[in-house]
Design a protein around this motif. Structure first.
Motif, PDB file in Angstrom:
ATOM      1  N   TYR A 104       0.707  -1.210  -0.145  1.00  0.00           N
ATOM      2  CA  TYR A 104      -0.054  -0.063  -0.031  1.00  0.00           C
ATOM      3  C   TYR A 104       0.938   1.338   0.132  1.00  0.00           C
ATOM      4  N   ASN A 105       2.022   1.082  -0.662  1.00  0.00           N
ATOM      5  CA  ASN A 105       2.792   2.125  -0.562  1.00  0.00           C
ATOM      6  C   ASN A 105       2.378   3.426  -1.726  1.00  0.00           C
ATOM      7  N   LEU A 106       1.849   4.380  -1.104  1.00  0.00           N
ATOM      8  CA  LEU A 106       1.107   5.370  -2.141  1.00  0.00           C
ATOM      9  C   LEU A 106       1.946   6.679  -2.227  1.00  0.00           C
ATOM     10  N   GLU A 107       3.347   6.479  -1.521  1.00  0.00           N
ATOM     11  CA  GLU A 107       4.189   7.699  -1.541  1.00  0.00           C
ATOM     12  C   GLU A 107       4.665   8.459  -2.955  1.00  0.00           C
ATOM     13  N   ASP A 108       4.772   7.303  -3.761  1.00  0.00           N
ATOM     14  CA  ASP A 108       5.308   7.613  -5.134  1.00  0.00           C
ATOM     15  C   ASP A 108       4.457   7.874  -6.286  1.00  0.00           C
ATOM     16  N   LEU A 109       3.017   7.996  -5.863  1.00  0.00           N
ATOM     17  CA  LEU A 109       1.997   8.357  -6.890  1.00  0.00           C
ATOM     18  C   LEU A 109       2.183   9.969  -7.384  1.00  0.00           C
ATOM     19  N   GLU A 143      -2.226  13.102 -10.301  1.00  0.00           N
ATOM     20  CA  GLU A 143      -3.473  12.521 -11.002  1.00  0.00           C
ATOM     21  C   GLU A 143      -3.848  11.282 -10.125  1.00  0.00           C
ATOM     22  N   SER A 144      -2.844  10.288 -10.129  1.00  0.00           N
ATOM     23  CA  SER A 144      -3.060   8.904  -9.837  1.00  0.00           C
ATOM     24  C   SER A 144      -3.556   8.861  -8.385  1.00  0.00           C
ATOM     25  N   LEU A 145      -2.933   9.762  -7.522  1.00  0.00           N
ATOM     26  CA  LEU A 145      -3.436   9.993  -6.122  1.00  0.00           C
ATOM     27  C   LEU A 145      -5.032  10.659  -6.136  1.00  0.00           C
TER      28      LEU A 145
END
Length: 67
Positions: free
Chosen positions: A11-16, A19-21
């Motif tokens: 669930y690593n969302l740091e590199d989004l 737009e993706s976030l």
């Protein structure tokens, strides 16, 4: 969710990018609203909330406790 699946999920969302976030946030919000709606409809089927709590969880809501 079984432990073996939890360990495989990232669930690593740091590199989004933004737009993706934004897409992920919209998706999460839609799923949460649907979950709340499903629960609301379940509880509306009963005259007493305590009776609804004692009834089994609807099949379509099983396994979604942590959703």
């Amino acid at each position: 969710m079984p432990d073996e699946i939890k360990m495989e999920t990232n669930y690593n969302l740091e590199d989004l990018n933004e737009e993706s976030l934004a897409y992920v946030n919209r998706l999460f919000a839609e799923r949460y609203k649907q979950w709340k709606s499903d629960l609301h409809h379940h509880f509306q089927a009963f005259d007493d909330p305590q009776v609804a709590l004692q009834e089994d969880c609807p099949k379509e809501l099983e396994g979604r406790e942590d959703s």
